[in-house]
Design a protein around this motif. Sequence first.
Motif, PDB file in Angstrom:
ATOM      1  N   THR A  62       0.746  -1.407  -0.317  1.00 17.96           N
ATOM      2  CA  THR A  62       0.569  -0.173  -0.378  1.00 17.96           C
ATOM      3  C   THR A  62       0.989   0.712   0.538  1.00 17.96           C
ATOM      4  OG1 THR A  62      -0.386  -0.140   2.442  1.00 17.96           O
ATOM      5  CG2 THR A  62      -1.686  -0.774   1.128  1.00 17.96           C
ATOM      6  N   LEU A  63       0.266   2.750  -0.577  1.00 18.66           N
ATOM      7  CA  LEU A  63       1.061   3.565  -0.485  1.00 18.66           C
ATOM      8  C   LEU A  63       0.061   4.699  -0.514  1.00 18.66           C
ATOM      9  CD1 LEU A  63       3.840   4.638  -2.509  1.00 18.66           C
ATOM     10  CD2 LEU A  63       2.982   4.657  -4.272  1.00 18.66           C
ATOM     11  N   THR A  64       0.558   5.650  -0.462  1.00 15.97           N
ATOM     12  CA  THR A  64       0.067   7.277  -0.481  1.00 15.97           C
ATOM     13  C   THR A  64       0.986   8.276  -0.129  1.00 15.97           C
ATOM     14  OG1 THR A  64      -2.080   8.295   0.642  1.00 15.97           O
ATOM     15  CG2 THR A  64      -0.499   7.662   2.587  1.00 15.97           C
ATOM     16  N   GLY A  65       0.860   9.116   0.121  1.00 19.83           N
ATOM     17  CA  GLY A  65       0.699  10.666  -0.123  1.00 19.83           C
ATOM     18  C   GLY A  65       0.139  11.695  -0.965  1.00 19.83           C
TER      19      GLY A  65
ATOM     20  N   PRO B  16     -11.574 -13.199 -11.488  1.00 19.84           N
ATOM     21  CA  PRO B  16     -10.964 -14.780 -11.178  1.00 19.84           C
ATOM     22  C   PRO B  16     -10.233 -15.264 -11.922  1.00 19.84           C
ATOM     23  CG  PRO B  16     -13.132 -13.587 -12.923  1.00 19.84           C
ATOM     24  CD  PRO B  16     -12.291 -12.563 -12.570  1.00 19.84           C
ATOM     25  N   GLU B  17      -9.085 -14.712 -12.463  1.00 14.24           N
ATOM     26  CA  GLU B  17      -7.588 -15.103 -12.422  1.00 14.24           C
ATOM     27  C   GLU B  17      -7.175 -14.652 -11.247  1.00 14.24           C
ATOM     28  OE1 GLU B  17      -3.893 -15.940 -15.550  1.00 14.24           O
ATOM     29  OE2 GLU B  17      -6.051 -15.218 -16.285  1.00 14.24           O
ATOM     30  N   PRO B  18      -6.810 -14.609  -9.958  1.00 13.86           N
ATOM     31  CA  PRO B  18      -6.315 -14.610  -9.054  1.00 13.86           C
ATOM     32  C   PRO B  18      -4.484 -14.029  -9.224  1.00 13.86           C
ATOM     33  CG  PRO B  18      -7.024 -16.393  -7.686  1.00 13.86           C
ATOM     34  CD  PRO B  18      -6.792 -16.185  -9.700  1.00 13.86           C
ATOM     35  N   TYR B  19      -4.543 -12.722  -8.614  1.00  9.46           N
ATOM     36  CA  TYR B  19      -2.870 -11.485  -8.946  1.00  9.46           C
ATOM     37  C   TYR B  19      -1.925 -12.581  -7.118  1.00  9.46           C
ATOM     38  CZ  TYR B  19      -5.260  -8.788 -11.472  1.00  9.46           C
ATOM     39  OH  TYR B  19      -5.559  -8.070 -13.024  1.00  9.46           O
ATOM     40  N   ASP B  20      -0.432 -11.656  -8.103  1.00 10.69           N
ATOM     41  CA  ASP B  20       0.195 -12.728  -7.035  1.00 10.69           C
ATOM     42  C   ASP B  20       0.279 -11.641  -5.858  1.00 10.69           C
ATOM     43  OD1 ASP B  20       1.234 -15.616  -8.013  1.00 10.69           O
ATOM     44  OD2 ASP B  20       2.150 -14.162  -9.639  1.00 10.69           O
ATOM     45  N   VAL B  21      -0.034 -10.251  -5.826  1.00 14.40           N
ATOM     46  CA  VAL B  21       0.132  -9.709  -5.165  1.00 14.40           C
ATOM     47  C   VAL B  21       0.241  -8.095  -5.892  1.00 14.40           C
ATOM     48  CG1 VAL B  21       2.355  -8.835  -6.199  1.00 14.40           C
ATOM     49  CG2 VAL B  21       2.063  -8.085  -3.886  1.00 14.40           C
ATOM     50  N   ILE B  22      -0.609  -7.393  -5.402  1.00 17.47           N
ATOM     51  CA  ILE B  22      -1.824  -5.787  -5.538  1.00 17.47           C
ATOM     52  C   ILE B  22      -0.820  -4.614  -5.669  1.00 17.47           C
ATOM     53  CG2 ILE B  22      -3.716  -5.195  -5.610  1.00 17.47           C
ATOM     54  CD1 ILE B  22      -5.342  -7.403  -5.696  1.00 17.47           C
ATOM     55  N   ALA B  23      -0.687  -3.767  -5.835  1.00 17.79           N
ATOM     56  CA  ALA B  23       0.101  -2.275  -5.425  1.00 17.79           C
ATOM     57  C   ALA B  23      -1.048  -1.726  -5.827  1.00 17.79           C
ATOM     58  CB  ALA B  23       0.879  -1.637  -6.809  1.00 17.79           C
ATOM     59  N   VAL B  24      -1.303  -0.947  -4.171  1.00 16.76           N
ATOM     60  CA  VAL B  24      -2.363  -0.094  -4.144  1.00 16.76           C
ATOM     61  C   VAL B  24      -2.196   0.818  -3.109  1.00 16.76           C
ATOM     62  CG1 VAL B  24      -4.892  -0.206  -2.615  1.00 16.76           C
ATOM     63  CG2 VAL B  24      -3.406  -2.672  -2.919  1.00 16.76           C
ATOM     64  N   GLU B  25      -2.766   2.143  -3.781  1.00 16.92           N
ATOM     65  CA  GLU B  25      -3.105   3.394  -4.142  1.00 16.92           C
ATOM     66  C   GLU B  25      -3.772   3.747  -3.463  1.00 16.92           C
ATOM     67  OE1 GLU B  25      -3.163   7.459  -6.451  1.00 16.92           O
ATOM     68  OE2 GLU B  25      -2.383   6.065  -7.396  1.00 16.92           O
ATOM     69  N   LEU B  26      -3.449   4.512  -2.124  1.00 16.57           N
ATOM     70  CA  LEU B  26      -4.718   5.090  -1.545  1.00 16.57           C
ATOM     71  C   LEU B  26      -4.736   6.257  -0.841  1.00 16.57           C
ATOM     72  CD1 LEU B  26      -4.319   2.094   1.499  1.00 16.57           C
ATOM     73  CD2 LEU B  26      -6.170   2.215  -0.207  1.00 16.57           C
TER      74      LEU B  26
END
Length: 492
Positions: free
Chosen positions: A136-139, A178-188
């Motif tokens: 997760t990332l913010t700023g 439906p096709e799962p991700y290995d990892v998600i980069a999340v902008e918040l």
Amino acid sequence: MTAGRDLSGLTHRDAEWAGLRVLVAGLGVSGFAAADALAERGAHVMIVDGSVPAERSAAWERARILTILDVDVRTGEDASTVLPRDRLPDLVVTSPGWRPDQPLLVAAAGHGIPVWGEVELAWRMRPREGAAPWLTLTGTNGKTTTVQMLASILRAAGLRATSAGNVGRPILEAVMDPEPYDVIAVELSSFQLHWSESISPLASACLNIAPDHIDWHGSMEAYWAAKASVYARTQVACIYNVQDDETRRMVEDAEVVEGARAIGFTLGTPAPSMVGIVDDVLADRAFLAERATTAAELGMIADLARDGAPVPPHVVANALAAAALARAYGVPPVAVRDGLRAFVPEAHRVAQVARLDDVLYIDDSKATNPHAAAASLGAYERVVWIAGGLLKGADIDPLVADAAGRLRGVVLLGADRAAIAQSLARHAPDVPVVDIAETDTGAMDAVVRAAASLAHPGDVVLLAPAAASMDMFANYGARGDAFAKAVLALRR
């Protein structure tokens, strides 16, 4: 009075969502995703919006689809300001644009009804086992560029990864893919963080903090607290900006999972537990066993260069933050280098438009507040600055005072240009200023011609308005497009 249903067990997508009465606030893309996911799990969903969508519009189409899915769609001012008397909800899921003082949300709090954001719902909709971890990332500024750099690095490592959240795709769509991700980069955004309470990221980062969205949060303290909550419950690494003491303080105050480390990113030489720069090399002294005596090479500053333009310091900082988040996940150094090389910035973010008569024209229309504009202005020695628009109450004085020594000239446009002109008169009285009063579609042509007349060979003409665009343009993208069109017309 309280709604009464216990929601503590709603921690994964196979929990008991069926029969839950949910009111979704907002008919945008995130509200649609929330209503769709909840209806699919048997919840009784009502979605409300203050505006009545025009026929055949995107909102109208979303409303039509949800009606087919047996969602109760209610639009208009009354629907969005009071709780439905015929069906008090167990839960309210709000879109990020809805302020905490909006009457419907205030009423929900008064009835003891939990209010979640769509990001909180997405976290609780992950699979019970094997869910993709979140980075997760913010700023205040640089979030989108950094999260997209991060996604590029993750993909370069051979991972199925995506960026989601405040940028592009709603996070709920990514979680439910439906096709799962290995990892998600999340902008918040700060709005999304305000309505989140249980997210536990693998790694988290706050790039910087400066006054913004005070009207939404009510105070700088509340805005700071929302941004700081990105670090809550972090499992492995809290990434902070060594040049921004406030981000360090956020990490020091955060309640994290035991064992989570504080990792700094710096434009200077990194100490142990930091990533930074050594002789134009992006260096990691945080995620290797021998960090006390050695560093891992993650790439070169030159890997970030595009179209021969110099790499601004804030872009380097963004790359270091993205690298730290990726390394926290376990990505190898070579993938950081390859991902940064492959990264293509979005339009209107420090984008080179043209070089005419040895003058470089840069479009940073995305610099919609003084903090973002300061980062752009600080990257160049001699600048003809194009500024103005809607300041939203922001204080322009610190930016003007800091940038005064590098200004060749300034061209002003937009509703709040007088405030910038007054600041320039105080802090840069010898800098020539051209005030463009026009507001029609051809105004940018006049702006660019004026800027070209002020520029000398070797200068940069920089569109970094330090203000929002809606006084004259549909959005910052339309403003940047108008700038690019005017520059190309100048070439002809």
